[in-house]
Motif scaffolding. Structure first.
Motif, short mmCIF file in Angstrom:
data_model
loop_
_atom_site.label_atom_id
_atom_site.label_comp_id
_atom_site.label_asym_id
_atom_site.label_seq_id
_atom_site.Cartn_x
_atom_site.Cartn_y
_atom_site.Cartn_z
N ALA A 180 0.90 -1.05 -0.29
CA ALA A 180 -0.01 -0.10 -0.08
C ALA A 180 0.76 1.16 -0.38
O ALA A 180 0.17 1.99 0.18
CB ALA A 180 -1.02 0.27 1.41
N LYS A 183 1.55 6.10 -3.05
CA LYS A 183 0.32 7.11 -2.20
C LYS A 183 -0.30 7.08 -3.28
O LYS A 183 -1.64 7.97 -3.42
CB LYS A 183 1.44 8.02 -1.37
N ARG A 186 -4.91 5.13 -6.32
CA ARG A 186 -5.75 4.94 -5.74
C ARG A 186 -5.20 2.51 -5.74
O ARG A 186 -5.85 2.14 -4.56
CB ARG A 186 -7.19 4.02 -6.08
N ARG A 187 -5.16 2.58 -6.77
CA ARG A 187 -5.04 0.80 -6.78
C ARG A 187 -3.90 -0.02 -5.90
O ARG A 187 -4.33 -1.10 -5.53
CB ARG A 187 -4.37 0.44 -8.17
N ALA A 189 -3.65 1.40 -2.32
CA ALA A 189 -4.03 0.84 -1.56
C ALA A 189 -4.76 -0.02 -1.58
O ALA A 189 -5.10 -1.13 -0.88
CB ALA A 189 -4.47 2.81 -0.91
N GLU A 190 -6.03 -0.04 -2.51
CA GLU A 190 -7.23 -1.44 -2.76
C GLU A 190 -6.51 -2.40 -2.63
O GLU A 190 -6.68 -3.47 -1.97
CB GLU A 190 -7.69 -0.99 -3.99
N GLY A 192 -2.68 -3.55 -1.34
CA GLY A 192 -2.83 -3.13 0.46
C GLY A 192 -4.10 -4.40 1.23
O GLY A 192 -3.80 -4.80 1.84
N LEU A 193 -5.33 -4.12 1.25
CA LEU A 193 -6.69 -4.26 2.07
C LEU A 193 -6.59 -5.64 1.12
O LEU A 193 -7.14 -6.10 2.28
CB LEU A 193 -7.06 -2.84 1.81
N LYS A 194 -6.54 -5.60 -0.40
CA LYS A 194 -6.90 -7.08 -0.60
C LYS A 194 -5.78 -7.73 -0.10
O LYS A 194 -6.33 -9.04 0.24
CB LYS A 194 -7.54 -7.11 -1.61
N GLY A 275 -1.18 -3.84 -7.98
CA GLY A 275 -1.64 -2.60 -7.57
C GLY A 275 -0.25 -2.00 -7.08
O GLY A 275 0.35 -1.45 -6.99
#
Lengths: 586, 109
Positions: A180, A183, A186-187, A189-190, A192-194, A275
Motif C-alpha cells: 500500500a 500513495k 488508488r489501486r 491502497a486497494e 494492500g487491503l485485499k 497494484g
C-alpha cells in the motif's frame, strides 16, 4: 527455570546474524530518515536512504557469507578458524548442522545458503526501488523491506510451529504495508487491503490447522511431530476416517496455498501484483515465494510426511492426492488466464501462479521418491532461477512505469529500438521463463520433470507422468504470452513517451538477472549440486540429541490425549515411547 | 487434576467460534466487521491451543516450548494485524469514502 528446560546457548545468536543485522539496520534507516525528512526533498531522500539501505544489505551479505564460509571451513581448517574467532566459537561452528535457539530454528548449510540468496535478492530489490519516486516515506519503505526479509530468513530456517507462524506473520505483515506504499495511486491502497484480508484469513485458517496438529501430536517441533505420527500408525485406512487429521491437513494446505498462490487460493495474487509498486511486486513474487516454498517442503515432506499417502496409493487419502490435483489445476489455470492479460505485471502474476504449479509437481515427486533429496534440490533450483528471472522482469516494469506512467504490455512498445541492450536482456529472461534451452529455466523444468518421472511404483509413475505431460503442454501455452512481450518490444512502433536510458538502478538488476539465467543455463551443474546439498539437511534436520532431550525424561506412558471433535478415531498421539529424538538423531 | 469440563467441550466451542468468524468474513461487507471476524478466527485457534496444552501430555523429545506459547504469540500477532488492518482500511476509506469491501474494485480481470 523448570529443571528440564535446556539452557539457551547464546552462541546460537551468531547463526541468525544476517537477520539481526537487517533488523537493526531497519531501525537505523528509520532514524536517519527522520533526521533528514525536514531538510531534504523527496528525491534526495530516496537516493540517500537508498544508499544507506544498500550499506545495510552489504553488511548483511558479509554476515551471511561469513557464516556460510565458517560453517564450511570449521571442520577442515579448524586451526585457522580457531585463530580467527576463538576456539569456543570454532568448535561451535564445527558441529554438524542441527537446530538452535531451543530447537526452534535450523542452522545448517541450507539456511546459510538461503540467507545469502535472500540478501542478494534484497539488494537487487532495494536497488530497483531507488530508480523512481513512488512514495514519500522512504525510511519506512526500506525498513519494511528489510524486516520482511528478516521474516523470510527465519521462515525458511524454522523447525517448529511457533517460529514458523511468527516468521510467516513478520514477513506478510510487512508486505501488506509495502503493497500500500504507493500513495499517488488508488489501486495501491486497494491492493494492500485485499492482500491484508486474504492473507490474514488464510493465516487464521492455517493457525487453526496448526492448533489441530499440535493437539494430535502433542508437540510443535517438526521432527517430533513426524515421530509422533509414525508412532501412531494409522493403519490401512490412512487418515480417511480421521476428521481432526483431515481438517488439520486441509487447513494447512489452504494456508500454504495462499502463500504460494496456488489455485484456488490465488485470487489475491493478480490484484496485488498489479497494484503494488513494481519493486514491491518483485519482492512479493520472489522472496516471499521462496520462503513459503522452503517451509512448505519442510512441513509437508518432513513433519507431516507420514500423512502423505498412508494407504500407499498415490491418489488415496492424504495430502499427496490434493497436491497433485492442485498442481494440475494451478499450472493450467495460471497459463490460460495469463493469455488474456493486457497488463504486464498482471500477466507476470498469472505466470507466477503457473510456476507455482510446476513446483508443486516437484513437491509431489519428492513425496513418493526414493531420491527425495535430489528431487527437493530440483525444486530449490527452480525457485532460484524463477526468482532471478522475475526480479529482472519487474525491474523493467519499474522502468516503464517511471517513463511512460503505465505498466501495460503495450507500454513496452518499441523498447527494442529505444534501449536495445536492456530489451535483449528481457528477451533472455522471457526465454528462461518459457523454458527454452540453453537458459536456466529450461534446466529447472528438465530436472523437475525428470525427478517426477523417475519415481516410484508403476501406478504412481503413471499419475506423475500425466502431470509431467500436462506441465509440458502448459510450457507450450506459456510461450504465447511471453512472446507477446517480445512482439511488443520489437515489432511495434514506439508509443507514448520516449523511454529514457535506464540508469544503473534499473539496468544493473536486469543485466545481472539475465547473466544469472544464462550462466546457470549454460552450466547448470554447480547450482543444481549446491541446491541438492542444501536440500539434504533441510529434509532431515533433527534435534541434536545431546541438547534437547531433557536430563530426566521421565517417560510417563500416559494414554493419548485427544478425542477428536466428532468422536472419530484419532491416532494415539503421545504414545509415550521412551525414545524418539535420541533414537533418531543417533 | 481431573477436569470437570471435558476437552471435547472446548473443541466444540472453538470450532463453533471459528465457523462464526469464517462466515463473518465471507458474508459481511464492512471492512471493520471483516477485521473483527478474523480476530474471532484467531482466538478460536487460541482456545484450541490452550485446551490441548492443558489436557495433553507432551511426547518425549517434544522440546521445551509448549503449545500455549504459540497462543501467547498469536495474541501479539493479532494486535499487530489489527494495527496494520485499521491503517489500511483508513487509507482506503479516504480514497473511496466507504468502508465497504465490495466497493474497492478498481483492480479486476
Amino acid at each position: 527455570m523448570p529443571p528440564n528446560v535446556p539452557t539457551l546457548d547464546f552462541r546460537d545468536f551468531w547463526h541468525i546474524a544476517p537477520a539481526g543485522v537487517l533488523a537493526a539496520w531497519g531501525l537505523v534507516v528509520l532514524i536517519v530518515d527522520l533526521v533528514l525528512a525536514r531538510k531534504r526533498s523527496v528525491d534526495e531522500r530516496r537516493r540517500t536512504i537508498g544508499a544507506l539501505s544498500m550499506v545495510g544489505v552489504g553488511l548483511a551479505l558479509v554476515a551471511a557469507a561469513g557464516l556460510l564460509a565458517l560453517g564450511r571451513c570449521a571442520v577442515e581448517h579448524f586451526d585457522t578458524v580457531s585463530n580467527l574467532v576463538g576456539p569456543s566459537l570454532a568448535e561451535y561452528f564445527g558441529r554438524p548442522g542441527g537446530t538452535i535457539l531451543l530447537g526452534t530454528t535450523a542452522a545448517n548449510f541450507q539456511t546459510d545458503v538461503f540467507n545469502v540468496l535472500y540478501v542478494i535478492l534484497l539488494g537487487l530489490v532495494v536497488w530497483i526501488s531507488t530508480s523512481y519516486t513512488f512514495t514519500d516515506n522512504w525510511g519506512e519503505y526500506f525498513a519494511l523491506l528489510m524486516w520482511a526479509t528478516v521474516g523470510m530468513m527465519l521462515l525458511s530456517a524454522s523447525e517448529e510451529l511457533v517460529m514458523m507462524f511468527l516468521a510467516l506473520e513478520t514477513m506478510t505483515i510487512c508486505l501488506y504495508l509495502l503493497t500500500a506504499m504507493e500513495k499517488s495511486r488508488r489501486r495501491s491502497a486497494e491492493a494492500g487491503l485485499k492482500y491484508f484480508v486474504y492473507g490474514s484469513v488464510s493465516s487464521a485458517l492455517f493457525l487453526y490447522g496448526l492448533s489441530l496438529v499440535y493437539g494430535l501430536t502433542g508437540t510443535t517441533q517438526f521432527d517430533a511431530i513426524r515421530q509422533a505420527l509414525i508412532d501412531s500408525d494409522p493403519g490401512d485406512g490412512g487418515i480417511a476416517g480421521n476428521l481432526a487429521a483431515a481438517s488439520a491437513l486441509l487447513l494447512m494446505l489452504v494456508g500454504f496455498g495462499f502463500k504460494v498462490s496456488a489455485v484456488p487460493f490465488h485470487q489475491w495474487a493478480p490484484d496485488v501484483y498489479e497494484g503494488a509498486p513494481a519493486p514491491v511486486t518483485a519482492w512479493v513474487s520472489t522472496g516471499s515465494k521462496i520462503a513459503s516454498f522452503v517451509v512448505l517442503l519442510k512441513v509437508f515432506l518432513h513433519a507431516v510426511q507420514p500423512w502423505s499417502h498412508p494407504s500407499n496409493q498415490l491418489m488415496g487419502p492424504g495430502w499427496l492426492a490434493l497436491v497433485v490435483v492442485i498442481s494440475a489445476v494451478t499450472m493450467t489455470y495460471g497459463n490460460l488466464a495469463a493469455l488474456a492479460q493486457k497488463n504486464f505485471k498482471r500477466m507476470l502474476a498469472y505466470s507466477s501462479i503457473a510456476h507455482a504449479g510446476y513446483m508443486l509437481v516437484g513437491v509431489a515427486a519428492v513425496s513418493v521418491s526414493t531420491r527425495g533429496v535430489e528431487a527437493a534440490g530440483s525444486v530449490l533450483y527452480y525457485l532460484v532461477v524463477y526468482a532471478f528471472a522475475n526480479i529482472g522482469a519487474f525491474a523493467v516494469a519499474a522502468w516503464v512505469v517511471r517513463d511512460r506512467d503505465g505498466d501495460q504490455i503495450e507500454d513496452l512498445n518499441g523498447m527494442g529500438r529505444q534501449a536495445p541492450f536492456v530489451a535483449l536482456c528481457l528477451v533472455l529472461l522471457m526465454l528462461s521463463l518459457i523454458g527454452i534451452p540453453p537458459f536456466a529455466g529450461f534446466f529447472g523444468k528438465l530436472y523437475l520433470f525428470l525427478e517426477a518421472l523417475n519415481q516410484g511404483e508403476s501406478t504412481e509413475r503413471l499419475t506423475l507422468m500425466g502431470l509431467v505431460a500436462l506441465g509440458l503442454l502448459n510450457s507450450v501455452i506459456s510461450a504465447f504470452y511471453y512472446v507477446r512481450v517480445l512482439k511488443a518490444m520489437y515489432f511495434r512502433e514506439p508509443s507514448g513517451a520516449r523511454l529514457r536510458p535506464p540508469r544503473a538502478a534499473i539496468a544493473a538488476p536486469v543485466v545481472l538477472s539475465a547473466v544469472v539465467v544464462t550462466v546457470f543455463g549454460v552450466a547448470p551443474t554447480p547450482l543444481i549440486n549446491l541446491m541438492k546439498s542444501a536440500s539434504a539437511p533441510m529434509l532431515t534436520a533433527v534435534q541434536p540429541a545431546s541438547e534437547l532431550v531433557p536430563a530426566s525424561p521421565a517417560p510417563t506412558p500416559a494414554p493419548a490425549v485427544v478425542p477428536a471433535p466428532a468422536g472419530a478415531p484419532v491416532p494415539a498421539a503421545a504414545s509415550g515411547v521412551p525414545e524418539s529424538a535420541s533414537g533418531l538423531a543417533g | 487434576m481431573n477436569s470437570e469440563i471435558p476437552l471435547n467441550w472446548f473443541l466444540y466451542f472453538a470450532a463453533a467460534s471459528f465457523s462464526i468468524g469464517l462466515v463473518g468474513v465471507l458474508l459481511r461487507r464492512n471492512a471493520i466487521v471483516v477485521l473483527m471476524a478474523i480476530e474471532i478466527m484467531l482466538n478460536a485457534a487460541n482456545i484450541n491451543l490452550v485446551a490441548f496444552w492443558r489436557y495433553g501430555t507432551p511426547p518425549p523429545g517434544a522440546g521445551p516450548l509448549a503449545g500455549v506459547i504459540l497462543a501467547l504469540f498469536v495474541i501479539t500477532i493479532a494486535a499487530a494485524e489489527v494495527a496494520v488492518g485499521i491503517g489500511l482500511i483508513l487509507l482506503c476509506y479516504r480514497r473511496w469514502n466507504a468502508a465497504d469491501v465490495d466497493r474497492y474494485d478498481s483492480l479486476s480481470g
